[in-house]
Design an enzyme around this catalytic site. Structure first.
Site, PDB file in Angstrom:
ATOM      1  N   GLY A  98       3.032   5.763  12.426  1.00  0.00           N
ATOM      2  CA  GLY A  98       3.735   4.561  12.880  1.00  0.00           C
ATOM      3  C   GLY A  98       3.249   4.100  14.247  1.00  0.00           C
TER       4      GLY A  98
ATOM      5  CD  GLU B 262      13.584   2.079   9.835  1.00  0.00           C
ATOM      6  OE1 GLU B 262      13.968   3.202  10.209  1.00  0.00           O
ATOM      7  OE2 GLU B 262      14.104   1.022  10.236  1.00  0.00           O
TER       8      GLU B 262
ATOM      9  CE  LYS C   3      -1.824   2.895   1.960  1.00  0.00           C
ATOM     10  NZ  LYS C   3      -1.639   4.295   1.576  1.00  0.00           N
TER      11      LYS C   3
ATOM     12  CD  GLU D 155      10.316  14.155   9.851  1.00  0.00           C
ATOM     13  OE1 GLU D 155       9.152  13.772  10.087  1.00  0.00           O
ATOM     14  OE2 GLU D 155      11.166  13.436   9.304  1.00  0.00           O
TER      15      GLU D 155
ATOM     16  CB  CYS E 125      13.678   9.673   6.747  1.00  0.00           C
ATOM     17  SG  CYS E 125      14.620   8.561   5.711  1.00  0.00           S
TER      18      CYS E 125
HETATM   19  P1  NAD Z   1       2.538   9.194   6.503  1.00  0.00           P
HETATM   20  O1  NAD Z   1       2.747   8.627   7.846  1.00  0.00           O
HETATM   21  O2  NAD Z   1       1.545  10.270   6.346  1.00  0.00           O
HETATM   22  O3  NAD Z   1       2.102   8.055   5.477  1.00  0.00           O
HETATM   23  C1  NAD Z   1       2.878   6.882   5.268  1.00  0.00           C
HETATM   24  C2  NAD Z   1       1.988   5.782   4.722  1.00  0.00           C
HETATM   25  O4  NAD Z   1       1.041   5.371   5.734  1.00  0.00           O
HETATM   26  C3  NAD Z   1       1.154   6.187   3.525  1.00  0.00           C
HETATM   27  O5  NAD Z   1       1.124   5.124   2.614  1.00  0.00           O
HETATM   28  C4  NAD Z   1      -0.209   6.434   4.132  1.00  0.00           C
HETATM   29  O6  NAD Z   1      -1.244   6.296   3.209  1.00  0.00           O
HETATM   30  C5  NAD Z   1      -0.278   5.355   5.192  1.00  0.00           C
HETATM   31  N1  NAD Z   1      -1.198   5.598   6.311  1.00  0.00           N
HETATM   32  C6  NAD Z   1      -1.606   6.786   6.816  1.00  0.00           C
HETATM   33  N2  NAD Z   1      -2.393   6.583   7.919  1.00  0.00           N
HETATM   34  C7  NAD Z   1      -2.469   5.239   8.108  1.00  0.00           C
HETATM   35  C8  NAD Z   1      -3.104   4.403   9.088  1.00  0.00           C
HETATM   36  N3  NAD Z   1      -3.809   4.906  10.100  1.00  0.00           N
HETATM   37  N4  NAD Z   1      -2.963   3.068   8.985  1.00  0.00           N
HETATM   38  C9  NAD Z   1      -2.214   2.528   7.989  1.00  0.00           C
HETATM   39  N5  NAD Z   1      -1.584   3.266   7.033  1.00  0.00           N
HETATM   40  C10 NAD Z   1      -1.707   4.608   7.094  1.00  0.00           C
HETATM   41  O7  NAD Z   1       4.001   9.673   5.994  1.00  0.00           O
HETATM   42  P2  NAD Z   1       4.370  10.440   4.646  1.00  0.00           P
HETATM   43  O8  NAD Z   1       3.946  11.865   4.744  1.00  0.00           O
HETATM   44  O9  NAD Z   1       3.937   9.643   3.467  1.00  0.00           O
HETATM   45  O10 NAD Z   1       5.971  10.361   4.711  1.00  0.00           O
HETATM   46  C11 NAD Z   1       6.780  11.286   5.364  1.00  0.00           C
HETATM   47  C12 NAD Z   1       7.324  10.717   6.661  1.00  0.00           C
HETATM   48  O11 NAD Z   1       8.036   9.510   6.393  1.00  0.00           O
HETATM   49  C13 NAD Z   1       8.338  11.616   7.347  1.00  0.00           C
HETATM   50  O12 NAD Z   1       8.078  11.680   8.719  1.00  0.00           O
HETATM   51  C14 NAD Z   1       9.673  10.925   7.094  1.00  0.00           C
HETATM   52  O13 NAD Z   1      10.673  11.203   8.045  1.00  0.00           O
HETATM   53  C15 NAD Z   1       9.260   9.504   7.107  1.00  0.00           C
HETATM   54  N6  NAD Z   1      10.257   8.657   6.444  1.00  0.00           N
HETATM   55  C16 NAD Z   1      11.042   7.863   7.229  1.00  0.00           C
HETATM   56  C17 NAD Z   1      12.020   7.062   6.651  1.00  0.00           C
HETATM   57  C18 NAD Z   1      12.897   6.183   7.512  1.00  0.00           C
HETATM   58  O14 NAD Z   1      13.454   5.237   6.992  1.00  0.00           O
HETATM   59  N7  NAD Z   1      13.034   6.438   8.799  1.00  0.00           N
HETATM   60  C19 NAD Z   1      12.175   7.054   5.256  1.00  0.00           C
HETATM   61  C20 NAD Z   1      11.347   7.872   4.485  1.00  0.00           C
HETATM   62  C21 NAD Z   1      10.379   8.662   5.100  1.00  0.00           C
END
Ligand code: NAD
Length: 489
Positions: A228, A245, A170, A378, A279
């Site tokens: 997360g 992550e 997803k 962040e 990230c």
């Molecule tokens: P997000 O948390 O908004 O979304 C991530 C994913 O989760 C998307 O596919 C989204 O549709 C899904 N999602 C949202 N709510 C959900 C729920 N309740 N249940 C299940 N799935 C759900 O993050 P984003 O805006 O897409 O990405 C940016 C974030 O990702 C930043 O905080 C960044 O630091 C982090 N990031 C971390 C790493 C790492 O390896 N540590 C790498 C890349 C990005």
């Protein structure tokens, strides 16, 4: 253009669609078939059915399929990179890097097909044999963000597949077009139906359904810390294995003896590459006071020269941010920073290119106080905060106080202080004389504190999430032998 969901080896349309927008032009790039809860059910069923035979497919043969995926990715690298840039905005050179990471991972994990090492060890009874081996975990749910739409999913998809799991991916609703194009590569390589399923949907419903579905045994998530945590709470109630992550607040520490030109170049790349939406992006520059004035001067000059625009244009160095919401969120942080007393050196404004796009001017803040919002949160945009310190110890203390713990770098020419930093910095990644970004796929990747929950992606450590250890004892003595009891006083 239109893209569909991929379930049980078939592309599935939907009555409802959503649009994906090019953040540099605000034009609709593609219409996307929207997956619903019935699709989640079909995907889990397909993955569960396919697991029965995929887990029994010899791992070297699974590896050969991954090599084929790598080969196709190589031939399609430019085509995929261009689509990626249009889908999420990063400049084309970085988009190529995103695809390259998947190629590297395909070959690395393909090779793992002839390892997946277990071990044997001596046992305490005569005529008895012991070994530990890896079993696949089952059906895996993969939930990913938009900022590395190919690289991050690759860290999960390739190790999951080589270990014999089947999966449902997803991806972020911000990058559905490139996600579907990536999925097509696995289809073309000849992966059996049901092994790899793709669900595209806006909002949280489909992701949540995967998290809650009892048929999904393992969840691999990358995204924000807020999401997360919610996933870990829900999955914890179902005893699922979950890897998280999440966010980062990465720092570059600069000591007085650092090579100033190198620091300026590396900081510019780490802070403003991918428009600060990594990230591992550097968002804090913790500088010793002696070098601070000259470093600020060098950085300011470089930052002001950065060219913003459409990432397909080879002269562009900084692309747009992902969407209007992100633009407003970044600007809000900048305003809070100013209210809390930090001083803008450059940037701090929403801008555009030819009247279009979600662009934010690369921003430098001076005089940022440890503990202030800018220092702690962040921002996930092109905003760098400069914090001055007196010593290495103070710099490390500020670095380690962060609620996140992904990546830290230090610039110094003093080997003693470099080793002290390597020992005392508490983040999952540490760089010496290099910015905070630039991980390679053969090493573990992940963070501590608010960034992660103890798992690591990439490297051979990635296999831990996607396998279950099975210990096997074979007693060929023909009699009852009691461990810890017989042969003991
Ligand atoms: P997000 O948390 O908004 O979304 C991530 C994913 O989760 C998307 O596919 C989204 O549709 C899904 N999602 C949202 N709510 C959900 C729920 N309740 N249940 C299940 N799935 C759900 O993050 P984003 O805006 O897409 O990405 C940016 C974030 O990702 C930043 O905080 C960044 O630091 C982090 N990031 C971390 C790493 C790492 O390896 N540590 C790498 C890349 C990005």
């Amino acid at each position: 253009m239109e893209f569909q969901n991929y379930i049980n080896g078939k592309w599935i349309s939907s009555k409802t669609t959503f649009a994906t927008v090019n953040p540099a032009t605000e034009e609709i790039l593609a219409q996307i078939a929207e997956a619903n809860l019935a699709d989640v059910e079909s995907a889990v069923q397909a993955a569960s059915e396919a697991f029965k035979s995929w887990r029994l497919t010899p791992a070297p043969l699974r590896g050969e399929l991954l090599f084929k995926v790598g080969d196709i990715l190589k031939t399609k690298k430019e085509e995929l990179a261009r689509l990626l840039t249009q889908d999420m905005g990063k400049v084309i050179t970085e988009a190529r890097g995103d695809i390259q990471e998947a190629i590297d991972m395909a070959y690395f994990m393909g090779g793992e097909g002839r390892r997946l090492l277990g071990y044997t060890a001596p046992v305490e009874m005569p005529n008895k044999f012991g070994m530990a081996m890896r079993d696949p975990s089952g059906v895996v749910g993969i939930i990913t963000p938009w900022n590395f739409p190919i690289a991050v999913p690759s860290w999960k998809i390739f190790p999951a597949l080589i270990a014999g799991n089947t999966l449902i991916w997803k991806p972020s609703p911000e990058t559905p077009a490139i996600s579907a194009a990536f999925t097509k590569v696995f289809e073309e390589a000849g992966l059996p139906a049901g092994v790899f399923n793709l669900l595209l949907a806006p909002g949280a419903e489909v992701g949540r359904a995967l998290v809650d579905h009892p048929g999904v045994r393992v969840l691999s998530f990358t995204g924000s810390t807020t999401t997360g945590r919610a996933i870990a709470e829900a999955a914890g109630r179902l005893n699922k294995k979950v890897s998280l992550e999440m966010g980062g607040k990465n720092a570059i520490i600069v000591l007085d003896d650092a090579d100033l030109e190198l620091v300026a170049d590396a900081t510019l790349w780490a802070a403003f590459g991918t428009t600060g939406q990594r990230c591992t992006a550097a968002s804090r520059l913790i500088v010793q006071k002696g070098i601070a004035p000259k470093l600020k001067e060098a950085l300011l000059a470089r930052t002001k020269k950065l060219t913003l625009g459409n990432g397909l244009d080879l002269n562009v160095e900084v692309g747009p941010v992902i969407n209007k919401i992100a633009l407003d969120r970044i600007h809000n942080y900048v305003q809070v920073g100013q209210k809390e007393g930090a001083r803008v050196l450059t940037g701090a404004e929403i801008t555009d290119v030819n009247g279009k796009g979600f662009f934010y001017a690369p921003t430098l803040f001076d005089g940022v106080r440890p503990g202030s919002t800018l220092e702690a949160e962040e921002v996930f945009g092109p905003v760098l905060s400069i914090i001055e310190v007196n010593s290495l110890e103070e710099a490390i203390e500020i670095n380690n106080r962060s609620k996140y713990g992904l990546s830290t770098s230090i610039f110094t020419q003093d080997v003693n202080r470099a080793f002290t930093a390597m020992r005392d910095i508490f983040t999952g990644l540490v760089y010496i004389n290099h910015g905070t970004t630039g991980a390679e796929i053969q090493f573990p990747f992940g963070g501590v504190r608010g960034t992660g929950n103890g798992h690591r992606e990439a490297g051979q450590t990635a296999l831990e999430l996607f396998t279950e250890w099975k210990s096997i004892y074979v007693d060929y003595s023909g009699k009852l032998q009691r461990a810890q009891i017989d042969n003991r006083e």
